[in-house]
Design an enzyme around this catalytic site. Structure first.
Site, PDB file in Angstrom:
ATOM      1  N   GLY A  97       0.834  -1.112   0.028  1.00 17.81           N
ATOM      2  CA  GLY A  97      -0.024   0.108  -0.027  1.00 17.81           C
ATOM      3  C   GLY A  97       0.773   1.200  -0.103  1.00 17.81           C
ATOM      4  O   GLY A  97       0.107   2.479  -0.065  1.00 17.81           O
ATOM      5  N   GLU A 110       3.639  -6.642   1.799  1.00 16.91           N
ATOM      6  CA  GLU A 110       3.330  -7.369   0.231  1.00 16.91           C
ATOM      7  C   GLU A 110       3.281  -5.844  -0.531  1.00 16.91           C
ATOM      8  O   GLU A 110       2.285  -5.489  -1.209  1.00 16.91           O
ATOM      9  CB  GLU A 110       1.951  -7.841   0.407  1.00 16.91           C
ATOM     10  N   PRO A 111       4.426  -5.550  -0.661  1.00 17.21           N
ATOM     11  CA  PRO A 111       4.600  -4.321  -1.596  1.00 17.21           C
ATOM     12  C   PRO A 111       4.452  -4.540  -3.058  1.00 17.21           C
ATOM     13  O   PRO A 111       5.162  -5.479  -3.402  1.00 17.21           O
ATOM     14  CB  PRO A 111       5.612  -3.462  -1.161  1.00 17.21           C
ATOM     15  N   GLY A 112       3.734  -3.807  -3.923  1.00 17.84           N
ATOM     16  CA  GLY A 112       3.758  -3.744  -5.087  1.00 17.84           C
ATOM     17  C   GLY A 112       4.067  -2.778  -5.998  1.00 17.84           C
ATOM     18  O   GLY A 112       5.262  -2.512  -6.409  1.00 17.84           O
ATOM     19  N   ARG A 113       3.207  -1.615  -5.771  1.00 12.97           N
ATOM     20  CA  ARG A 113       3.447  -0.456  -6.485  1.00 12.97           C
ATOM     21  C   ARG A 113       4.747   0.131  -6.241  1.00 12.97           C
ATOM     22  O   ARG A 113       5.542   0.699  -7.036  1.00 12.97           O
ATOM     23  CB  ARG A 113       2.464   0.501  -5.889  1.00 12.97           C
ATOM     24  N   ARG A 163      -4.980   3.274 -15.995  1.00 12.86           N
ATOM     25  CA  ARG A 163      -5.357   4.034 -14.714  1.00 12.86           C
ATOM     26  C   ARG A 163      -5.955   5.448 -14.874  1.00 12.86           C
ATOM     27  O   ARG A 163      -6.399   5.838 -14.069  1.00 12.86           O
ATOM     28  CB  ARG A 163      -3.852   4.060 -14.080  1.00 12.86           C
ATOM     29  N   CYS A 221     -12.608   3.366 -28.777  1.00 12.80           N
ATOM     30  CA  CYS A 221     -13.913   4.229 -28.872  1.00 12.80           C
ATOM     31  C   CYS A 221     -14.639   4.513 -27.811  1.00 12.80           C
ATOM     32  O   CYS A 221     -15.564   3.825 -27.342  1.00 12.80           O
ATOM     33  CB  CYS A 221     -14.723   3.366 -29.870  1.00 12.80           C
ATOM     34  N   GLU A 222     -13.915   5.313 -26.807  1.00 14.51           N
ATOM     35  CA  GLU A 222     -14.744   5.743 -25.551  1.00 14.51           C
ATOM     36  C   GLU A 222     -14.022   7.005 -25.247  1.00 14.51           C
ATOM     37  O   GLU A 222     -12.865   7.185 -25.333  1.00 14.51           O
ATOM     38  CB  GLU A 222     -14.312   4.667 -24.523  1.00 14.51           C
ATOM     39  N   TYR A 261       0.481  -1.850 -12.220  1.00 15.63           N
ATOM     40  CA  TYR A 261      -0.910  -1.863 -12.750  1.00 15.63           C
ATOM     41  C   TYR A 261      -0.968  -1.328 -14.088  1.00 15.63           C
ATOM     42  O   TYR A 261      -1.738  -0.687 -14.371  1.00 15.63           O
ATOM     43  CB  TYR A 261      -1.741  -1.207 -11.544  1.00 15.63           C
TER      44      TYR A 261
END
Ligand code: LLP
Length: 423
Positions: free
Chosen positions: A239, A273-276, A312, A343-344, A372
């Site tokens: 986190g 549990e680090p990811g980012r 993101r 197409c959005e 991510y």
């Protein structure tokens, strides 16, 4: 700190100009810096110096095999949430004994695979799941190592889609129910209690929400110990946030030393549990300008990467810095939307962004793309997913080939002629 810098006006990844990578591998392409990933892992590991600990990289942030291999090579553990992530970690040489398995809806077959692999721990998210894990362990004649993921009801002050530790979220076991559930687990011959777990959210910039969660979790650990339930570790989840723009996230060492000072007297190993924070700023996404257009007062820069490549901005209104890879000096600046081909109307990489004037063929680098980014990419609009390239000093390695058009319909089946006859 990362290894993307300008030299003589040109943007480089470590020892390689980004323009060279785009010329060789095309665009859109994710470019990772090995040195940055290794540095960030070490910072997170050393931040917990003074306590027995295990850093379990959150595979969901970026799950490329080569990235996992780099981390496994440094001794990292892994936080997984699916059978796919389990297989990836094992393929990359990760140690099963350093894997924790999180996630709210683990299926029986995933539980069985993880049990047979001999993982460190299941982070159990509900009473129902505890029962399912117990049943599968019994069928296999094994004992499942478990922690309960307890929801400490802490507000992490982050985007609502990535706050997970509030009691209104789908995650974890309510704090008030944790003790009785532990008592139940302690009775089972097929469950072995090894720890306690929490994870309060992602892109958290302050230390205070973590401290609040740690206090509550240590209180729970003490009560469990008093009730005769032995624990080996406390898993504090991931986190910690990073700077995408002008955020000033707490330094890992600040959080780490807080954890060490608070937990030291409790005799528990710490798992994180680090990811980012490990991979977020370790990659840029390269995209080329297809053209520009003006609608009314709005100026658009049209690029060859869309929300399918980096979702993101569309999903979290996230800011990713966008820079011209070649020398921007001498170019005027103006305000534009940087948009993709999907197409959005939500298909943008930046809105109302001040950027140097660019035109067809210019190469742009979108930073903070490592976490991510590719991991959340899709084939929406039948767009092949981007290539992934690792830079290691002056060396580049293609760690995932760009998908081909044929890859897009792999596994699909045309109907037989007789099935097509008009009825
Ligand atoms: N552990 C658990 C149980 C998690 O759910 C997560 C992330 C992590 C660890 C790693 O968190 P980190 O250190 O990366 O913050 N897609 C969103 C982020 C979703 C985070 C989901 N859980 C984004 O792009 O901002």
């Amino acid at each position: 700190m990362n290894h993307f810098e300008r030299k003589d006006g040109q943007l480089w990844a470590d020892g390689v100009p980004l323009a060279q990578i785009a010329a060789e591998f095309g665009t859109p392409t994710y470019v990772y810096s090995r040195a940055t990933i290794e540095r960030h892992y070490r910072v997170m590991d050393e931040a917990l110096h003074g306590l027995e600990h295990l850093v379990c990289y959150a595979v969901k942030a970026c799950s490329n095999l080569a990235i996992l291999q780099i981390l496994a090579n440094l001794g990292s553990g892994f936080d997984i949430v699916s059978a796919g992530e389990l297989r990836r970690v094992l393929l990359a040489g990760g140690d099963a004994k350093k894997i924790v398995f999180s996630g709210v809806a683990k299926r029986d077959d995933e539980i069985a695979l993880a049990l047979q692999a001999g993982i460190l721990c299941f982070n159990v998210e509900s009473a129902g799941e505890l029962g399912r894990i117990e049943r599968v362990a019994q069928q296999l004649g094994l004992r499942a190592p478990i922690s309960l993921r307890v929801n400490p009801d802490v507000d992490p002050h982050t985007h609502k889609y990535i706050a997970t530790g509030l009691k209104s979220s789908k995650f974890g076991v309510a704090f008030a129910e944790a003790e009785s559930l532990y008592q139940r687990a302690a009775q089972s011959p097929h469950l072995q209690i090894v720890g306690v777990d929490c994870h309060i959210g992602s892109q958290i910039l302050e230390v205070a929400p973590f401290v609040e969660a740690i206090e509550k979790m240590l209180g729970l650990c003490d009560r469990l110990k008093a009730a005769g339930i032995a624990l080996q570790h406390l898993d504090l989840g991931g986190g910690l946030g990073i700077a995408y723009r002008d955020e000033r996230p707490a330094a890992p060492i600040e959080l780490g030393q807080k954890i060490v000072s608070m937990a030291r007297a409790h005799g528990l190993h710490i798992v994180t549990e680090p990811g980012r924070v490990i991979v977020g700023n370790a990659a840029v996404m390269l995209t080329r300008v297809v053209g520009t257009k003006q609608n009314g007062d709005k100026e658009f820069v049209l690029v060859d990467a869309g929300m399918n490549d980096l979702i993101r901005p569309a999903l979290y209104q996230a800011w990713h810095t966008i820079e011209l890879a070649s020398d921007p000096r001498g170019r005027e600046r103006h305000q534009v939307d940087v948009v993709g081909p999907v197409c959005e109307s939500g298909d943008f990489l930046a809105q109302d962004r001040e950027l140097v004037v660019v035109g067809e063929g210019d190469l742009l680098a979108v930073s903070g793309a490592g976490a991510y980014g590719f991991a959340m990419a899709s084939n929406y609009n039948s767009r092949p997913r981007a290539a992934e390239v690792l830079v290691d000093g002056a060396r580049t390695t293609l760690i995932r080939a760009r998908e081909t058009l044929e890859d897009l319909w792999r596994g699909e089946h045309l109907l037989d002629a007789d099935q097509l006859q008009n009825r």
